[in-house]
Write a protein that holds these residues in place. Structure first.
Motif: not given
Length: 139
Positions: A63-64, A51-57, A40-43
């Motif tokens: 939980s992130v 919170v953005q990372l959690a949304d992506q996942l 997700a970070l690479v993409d």
């Protein structure tokens, strides 16, 4: 097998793929959730707020945190204060994280290659086309 529903069969094959990928991630010190976070970070091509990372996942924000804690401990990501909002934390993938992500990506490819090796190249292409058509209805 003949009387198995398509959805059940697809679920079983997906489970075998995940299991093969998980086994190939272990030597890298990753689990599938951590590999997905790196992806997700690479993409994204830029640091993401937690919170953005959690949304992506597609997981809840709390939980992130343990995923990022472990990735940070191993030097694959780092946290930094978001200059746009000092109360927010950005997650930044490190060079080491990018290298490990590439190895995880290759592990996933290998798991798929091994799983579908029983099929001819033509059958694999046909399966890819069929699954692509199913997925396209949601895109």
């Amino acid at each position: 097998m003949d009387d198995m529903e398509l959805s059940e069969l697809l679920h079983l094959v997906s489970r075998r793929l995940r299991h093969g990928w998980k086994n190939r991630l272990e030597p890298l010190g990753l689990n599938p959730g951590q590999a997905r976070a790196l992806r997700a970070l690479v993409d994204a091509g830029r640091p993401l707020r937690m919170v953005q990372l959690a949304d992506q996942l597609r997981i809840v924000p709390r939980s992130v945190t343990p995923v990022i804690d472990t990735l940070e401990e191993t030097g694959l990501v780092r946290r930094k204060v978001d200059p746009a909002n000092r109360r927010s934390t950005l997650v930044v993938i490190t060079d080491s994280g990018r290298e490990v992500y590439e190895r995880a990506r290759e592990a996933r490819r290998e798991a798929g290659h091994d799983l579908f090796a029983v099929l001819t190249e033509e059958q694999r292409d046909q399966l890819k086309e069929l699954l692509g058509a199913v997925e396209a209805q949601f895109g």
